[in-house]
Scaffold this active site. Sequence first.
Site: not given
Lengths: 432, 446
Positions: B73-74
């Site tokens: 996600e990052h």
Amino acid sequence: MKQFFILAFWAVFSGGLAAETKIIEVTSPGGITAWFVEEQSIPIVSISLSFQGGASLDPAEKQGATNLMMGLLEEGAGGLDASGFLEATDDLGARFSFQAGRDSVTVTASMLKSDLDKSVDLLRLALVSPNFDEIALERVRGQVNSNIRSSANDPNSLAGMAFNQLIYGDHPYGRDRDGTLETVAALTPDDMRVAHQRSMTKDRLVVGVVGAITPDELGVLLDNLLSDLPQSSDGNVADFEVLTSAGVTVIDLDTPQSVAIFGHRGLARDDPDFLTAFVLNHIMGGRVSTARLNVELREKRGLTYGISSFLLPYRHAATYLGQFSSSNESMGEAVDLVKAEWAKMAEFGITREELDVAVRYLTGAYPLRFEGNSAIAGIITGLQVANLPIDYPQTRNDQVRAVSLEEMNRVAAKIFLPEELVFVIVGQPEGF
Amino acid sequence: MDRLLKFTVAALIFVANPLAAQEVPITTYTLDNGMEIVVIEDHRAPTVTHMVWYRVGAADEPAGKSGIAHFLEHLMFKGTEAFPDGTFQQIIEANGGNDNAFTSQDYTAYFQHIAVDRLPLMMEMESDRMRGLILDDGAMLTERDVVLEERALRTESDPGSLFTEQRNAALFLNHPYGTPVIGWKHEVSALTLQDALDFYALYYAPNNAILVVAGDVDPARVYELAKQYYGPIAASDGITVRVRPQEPPQTAPRRLVYRDDRVATPYVIRTYLAPNRQSGNQQQAAALALLADLLGGSGISSLMGRRLQLDEGIALATGAFYNSRSYDPDSFGIYVVPKPDITLEQAEARMDATLEYLLENGVEPERLARSKRQILASQIYAMDSQSGLARRYGAALTSGLTLADVEAWPQALQAVTAADILAAAQELFDINASVTGYLTGPEATQ
């Protein structure tokens, strides 16, 4: 590449919702004034009350009185005990919140239109005839004491309290709103009544309302809710000039990651340069990916999960501060980077490109704040607290666009003060 | 040719006064490539919340790679060929928008909140990074440090979070819900570029995604835009129904004591394994949701609050919670924060006495009626939050529920009887399927 996309997609986006939000001023038959936005699409009414003064009015030996008093407003009023009041609130589907801040106490309420009159009657009881009975006082005192003990071990709370003591000293802003275990232990029902009469008066009051009623109905509501409040009270807070010299204070706490708060004096909300400083801070430490502190500490080096800075224009003292956390081994590098960015900004200011990017974001994001009735009620109350004009939402973006690069850099040299920048670090940072 | 409009429903939200029934217009579509679309109209302001939800979360991670869903996600913000080097966020910001993402056990979601005329741009960029992510080791290593700082901030700096990790690991003997979403530190520290790319290639595809658009939009126009931007992306063959390791019969109560010098407010908490909302059958979950509310949902007016905070005066705080909306069976919890002169053992005994009281006496009809009124009110207040509505649908659809289940949930809650709650409680409170935890400071509580 970057340039191309940013310019290509920068369409003209002026005003938007903020421009469409029609705030009107309503004065009740009884003379109470509110800012109001009519919104009939959802059958709810959101009310935001802000009484100026707040926890800073507590005398030093009664520190925590206002906070405890606000915590007791929903613990019984007008013949209802604590359970009775909570059950009546639940039965009406109403939601009340009572908070003590540094400069104000605030009451926010959301009510269903279908039970509006009864909900207003119930809230009035809490505002004008709270019980402050011994049993509820003891119970809530226990909860406040628990908060005070937890704060004493929490790195963020410790850093905040130490920073406030460092820069505000003996001024009320240097004290914790919750009070201390000693001062809270001594508070009595009479102290609650004194704090209540002092805090919640008509001449301290600012009102914002959004919802499914008409201006005429609002006038009646305001009188029902608020006309029994006392007119005024004594109690003032002295102005304070923040003055610091650069340094680092470390508070030892056994934790793998240190927390840092940094800052120095800032600008008052009514300073003519405030909006310019607001834009500058956005470039330095705003919550965007391009903010200088985010780029240097997080994006380039992975030293922190997040860093931000903000202007804190309290009524009686103006501060500029920032905060972040970083592992004990990397805190030294992070602090050096913040210092370097501060010095660089003071000396060289910002670029034309940074200004353009900031203005686009700030003017585009401003309307997004005006979303949801309760959010708008809070905003229009805040505008009044800041003494801004009722058409501010329509003019604010033009004011942001009007600031020149020269003005920005003049103000940058004035508000970024590396020689006054103090850090308070809680943890076991290496190299300090 | 895309399938035509699947169905349009008006989410009826009943108010205490039926004349005031309110509608939130919801429209759904499905693209040929399998991507589902939910459009929620909110015309109060010219803004939009654009979200893409993936049916993949931490509970879907390969063994030994905990934290990879969240780490990816990052990394999704790092860039593509079309939008390289962080320009994704820069463009959104230059358009006055806010964006972020979040990961849970069951889903990963990305969203932007922005002026409604920027919706095509958001779709262009979000669809681009569904398949076009480009990563290198330098960006990966820096971002891994950021995630480790995030873990230090959220977990290691907070004894309550460390305690929760230990309790969850004890509650789930076999199911991956026992592993923290952010990942165990030693595994996060060892995640690689290839781990992220593998996870991405496997799960990020239109037939594993749900588009939720809430705001001042015309559903038909949203559908046209979605076809234009998301439609051309090929479906992935690798997407299968999620099957995670399930719990064996739990036959022994677990107890743990987490001691940490930083704890100033000790408490006792017990979690029980609990069934989740089932698509097409939400009655048991509805009964448990009301049980949580009546037992500890609203402070001193709940059963635990009334008995332990008001009548007996031994607790500073009490509460109950229920994780109903998970893909697999999850947990129901109760806790008591005792006053300083009360031990955790004493608090636990009084907590148990409250459960026994409930099982003997059932719930009071008057209090059940009050809880239901509160739930009705919550439905109305929910309409005030565009992003909240968008989240409700996205989370449900990535947790094994359907739009019809979301629509039926308010009525399921209103249909619950006192007998339903008692039956659900009797089934739930099996000490062999529970973990009781004490969080305590340096001073031993005896």
